[in-house]
Write a protein that holds these residues in place. Structure first.
Motif, PDB file in Angstrom:
ATOM      1  N   PHE A   1       0.636  -1.438  -0.139  1.00  0.00           N
ATOM      2  CA  PHE A   1       0.108  -0.305  -0.225  1.00  0.00           C
ATOM      3  C   PHE A   1       0.537   1.018   0.342  1.00  0.00           C
ATOM      4  O   PHE A   1       0.722   2.383  -0.381  1.00  0.00           O
ATOM      5  CB  PHE A   1      -1.004   0.017   1.152  1.00  0.00           C
ATOM      6  CG  PHE A   1      -2.021  -0.918   0.898  1.00  0.00           C
ATOM      7  CD1 PHE A   1      -2.333  -1.974  -0.168  1.00  0.00           C
ATOM      8  CD2 PHE A   1      -2.560  -1.571   2.571  1.00  0.00           C
ATOM      9  CE1 PHE A   1      -3.164  -2.229  -0.255  1.00  0.00           C
ATOM     10  CE2 PHE A   1      -3.793  -2.012   2.479  1.00  0.00           C
ATOM     11  CZ  PHE A   1      -4.494  -2.951   1.274  1.00  0.00           C
ATOM     12  N   ARG A   2       2.142   1.269   0.482  1.00  0.00           N
ATOM     13  CA  ARG A   2       2.846   2.117   0.607  1.00  0.00           C
ATOM     14  C   ARG A   2       3.340   2.834  -0.842  1.00  0.00           C
ATOM     15  O   ARG A   2       4.450   3.283  -1.258  1.00  0.00           O
ATOM     16  CB  ARG A   2       4.637   2.403   1.808  1.00  0.00           C
ATOM     17  CG  ARG A   2       3.568   1.731   3.015  1.00  0.00           C
ATOM     18  CD  ARG A   2       5.238   1.120   3.722  1.00  0.00           C
ATOM     19  NE  ARG A   2       4.482   0.766   5.141  1.00  0.00           N
ATOM     20  CZ  ARG A   2       4.238   1.635   5.988  1.00  0.00           C
ATOM     21  NH1 ARG A   2       4.200   3.123   5.917  1.00  0.00           N
ATOM     22  NH2 ARG A   2       3.665   1.397   7.277  1.00  0.00           N
ATOM     23  N   GLU A   3       2.680   1.532  -2.150  1.00  0.00           N
ATOM     24  CA  GLU A   3       3.225   2.429  -3.394  1.00  0.00           C
ATOM     25  C   GLU A   3       2.540   3.386  -4.079  1.00  0.00           C
ATOM     26  O   GLU A   3       2.713   4.311  -4.868  1.00  0.00           O
ATOM     27  CB  GLU A   3       3.747   1.435  -4.292  1.00  0.00           C
ATOM     28  CG  GLU A   3       4.504  -0.132  -3.724  1.00  0.00           C
ATOM     29  CD  GLU A   3       4.317  -1.499  -4.562  1.00  0.00           C
ATOM     30  OE1 GLU A   3       3.375  -0.845  -5.669  1.00  0.00           O
ATOM     31  OE2 GLU A   3       4.579  -1.954  -4.592  1.00  0.00           O
ATOM     32  N   TYR A   4       0.912   3.368  -2.873  1.00  0.00           N
ATOM     33  CA  TYR A   4       0.244   4.578  -3.241  1.00  0.00           C
ATOM     34  C   TYR A   4       0.079   6.226  -3.067  1.00  0.00           C
ATOM     35  O   TYR A   4       0.345   6.117  -1.150  1.00  0.00           O
ATOM     36  CB  TYR A   4      -1.344   3.981  -3.121  1.00  0.00           C
ATOM     37  CG  TYR A   4      -1.186   2.447  -4.036  1.00  0.00           C
ATOM     38  CD1 TYR A   4      -1.333   2.505  -5.266  1.00  0.00           C
ATOM     39  CD2 TYR A   4      -0.589   1.846  -3.976  1.00  0.00           C
ATOM     40  CE1 TYR A   4      -1.708   1.283  -6.404  1.00  0.00           C
ATOM     41  CE2 TYR A   4      -0.896   0.081  -4.160  1.00  0.00           C
ATOM     42  CZ  TYR A   4      -0.828  -0.450  -5.354  1.00  0.00           C
ATOM     43  OH  TYR A   4      -1.098  -0.687  -6.303  1.00  0.00           O
ATOM     44  N   GLU A   5      -0.510   6.822  -3.841  1.00  0.00           N
ATOM     45  CA  GLU A   5      -0.270   8.315  -2.340  1.00  0.00           C
ATOM     46  C   GLU A   5      -1.401   7.844  -1.139  1.00  0.00           C
ATOM     47  O   GLU A   5      -1.608   8.231  -0.373  1.00  0.00           O
ATOM     48  CB  GLU A   5      -1.362   9.532  -3.005  1.00  0.00           C
ATOM     49  CG  GLU A   5      -0.858  10.748  -2.620  1.00  0.00           C
ATOM     50  CD  GLU A   5      -1.004  11.158  -3.666  1.00  0.00           C
ATOM     51  OE1 GLU A   5      -1.199  12.528  -3.416  1.00  0.00           O
ATOM     52  OE2 GLU A   5      -0.893  11.277  -5.153  1.00  0.00           O
ATOM     53  N   ALA A   6      -2.721   7.023  -2.121  1.00  0.00           N
ATOM     54  CA  ALA A   6      -3.832   7.146  -0.955  1.00  0.00           C
ATOM     55  C   ALA A   6      -4.822   4.549  -1.448  1.00  0.00           C
ATOM     56  O   ALA A   6      -4.111   5.322  -2.262  1.00  0.00           O
ATOM     57  CB  ALA A   6      -5.217   7.912  -1.472  1.00  0.00           C
ATOM     58  N   ILE A   7      -5.778   5.042   0.113  1.00  0.00           N
ATOM     59  CA  ILE A   7      -5.648   3.653  -0.708  1.00  0.00           C
ATOM     60  C   ILE A   7      -7.775   4.024  -0.406  1.00  0.00           C
ATOM     61  O   ILE A   7      -8.033   5.477   0.679  1.00  0.00           O
ATOM     62  CB  ILE A   7      -5.805   2.650   0.569  1.00  0.00           C
ATOM     63  CG1 ILE A   7      -6.109   3.276   1.570  1.00  0.00           C
ATOM     64  CG2 ILE A   7      -4.427   2.215  -0.400  1.00  0.00           C
ATOM     65  CD1 ILE A   7      -5.424   1.652   3.227  1.00  0.00           C
ATOM     66  N   TYR A   8      -8.304   4.010  -0.324  1.00  0.00           N
ATOM     67  CA  TYR A   8     -10.013   3.725  -0.163  1.00  0.00           C
ATOM     68  C   TYR A   8     -10.321   2.638   0.222  1.00  0.00           C
ATOM     69  O   TYR A   8     -10.478   1.812  -0.545  1.00  0.00           O
ATOM     70  CB  TYR A   8     -10.329   4.443  -1.518  1.00  0.00           C
ATOM     71  CG  TYR A   8     -12.664   4.378  -1.473  1.00  0.00           C
ATOM     72  CD1 TYR A   8     -12.765   5.806  -0.320  1.00  0.00           C
ATOM     73  CD2 TYR A   8     -13.179   4.083  -2.370  1.00  0.00           C
ATOM     74  CE1 TYR A   8     -13.763   5.508  -0.609  1.00  0.00           C
ATOM     75  CE2 TYR A   8     -14.504   3.708  -2.203  1.00  0.00           C
ATOM     76  CZ  TYR A   8     -15.181   4.261  -0.649  1.00  0.00           C
ATOM     77  OH  TYR A   8     -16.292   4.649  -0.865  1.00  0.00           O
TER      78      TYR A   8
END
Length: 326
Positions: free
Chosen positions: A94-101
């Motif tokens: 998840f740390r590869e993403y700017e945000a999670i929904y």
């Protein structure tokens, strides 16, 4: 860095039936988003085959063993605890993403005028917080109906303990939760074990926050964010926003911003339909978009009409409901 991924957790074969359609509609509306679906069991072969038939992409199905996370066996027998597992899934990728929904598996994502990522980033900025959500209140009463329910589900002793519990009102963050990864993950990780231990105490009626009868997945999220020190949104009455607040509220520059971003099939699960929501302008627009997406896709129509699994029964009920209104 990638922009956004959608995450959810599904437990039990019954709710696995939502997986193909959940991924299909995200693929249709947001082909650039990745999707991670966690489950406590292997996803059944027929749903894997449906995903192949639908040519689904950008998704990963991940099996999770909740007992490895520190939850007690008794805690994992509680449905609300199981629903809350998604709040503490701090997967390294998840740390590869700017945000999670973090969404609900039984929502079919549809078109919004302002895309999901952009709208929630605006809302987070408006709140001055690294996440987008809003607060609501759950009030516990000792009504005869509630007492009977607690007695039936948890036994006489637990019912009586809940009657005497000093806390009668809980703040909750809603179950549709958007957060900036870099800002939120370290803070959540620092208090995750403490919260899990509190949950283990609650199901033994040894917690100062909850009893086994009133623990709730959305109040668990609220306490997690509160303990993390990330800050909380202002508390405001949803009725101050026009329409069916906050479902009809399309302005992210308001406090109670919490769109469904699609059709929530849970509305067709209950016996007494909530027609106020079903017939609101936003839901009618979502349904028109849903029909547009499936109308020329013979494969998805075959799957929806050819299965008696839980999700497809609800989808057909929804189609019958709306088409009967024409």
């Amino acid at each position: 860095m990638k922009k956004c991924c959608v995450v959810t957790y599904v437990f039990g074969e019954k709710y696995q039936s939502f997986v193909p359609m959940y991924i299909y509609f995200i693929n249709k509306e947001y082909p650039e988003y990745d999707i991670y679906i966690f489950s406590n069991e292997d996803i059944k072969k027929r749903y894997i085959e449906q995903l192949r038939d639908l040519k689904a992409f950008n998704y990963e199905l991940m099996k999770l063993n909740p007992s490895d996370m520190g939850y007690s066996k008794l805690a994992l027998s509680n449905l609300d605890v199981m629903r809350s597992l998604r709040w503490v899934l701090l997967e390294k990728r998840f740390r590869e993403y700017e945000a999670i929904y973090m969404g609900d598996i039984d929502i079919l994502i549809c078109h919004d005028e302002m895309p999901l990522f952009e709208s929630h980033m605006k809302h987070a900025e408006f709140l001055g917080l690294p996440y987008s959500n809003c607060v609501r209140i759950r009030h516990e009463t000792n009504s005869l109906r509630r007492l009977r329910e607690n007695w039936r589900l948890y036994g006489l002793e637990n019912m009586l303990k809940t009657m005497m519990f000093p806390v009668r009102e809980w703040y909750r963050l809603t179950g549709l939760h958007f957060m900036k990864v870099a800002d939120c993950f370290p803070a959540i990780e620092s208090v995750r074990d403490e919260l899990i231990e509190e949950i283990n105490l609650a199901v033994c009626n040894k917690s100062s926050l909850w009893t086994i009868c009133n623990i709730n997945d959305e109040s668990i999220l609220y306490e997690l964010i509160k303990k993390s020190g990330l800050g909380l949104p202002p508390k405001v009455n949803f009725s101050l926003v026009s329409g069916i607040a906050p479902i009809e509220n399309k302005n992210p520059l308001t406090i109670p911003y919490r769109p469904h971003h699609g059709l929530h099939l849970a509305l067709w699960r209950i016996k007494k339909y909530d027609e106020k929501i079903m017939n609101c302008k936003t839901y009618l627009q979502y349904y028109n978009d849903f029909k547009k997406k499936i109308s020329s896709d013979e494969q998805v129509l075959n799957i929806i009409n050819g299965s008696d699994d839980f999700a497809y029964v609800l989808i057909r009920k929804m189609i019958k409901y709306y088409d009967s209104k024409k």
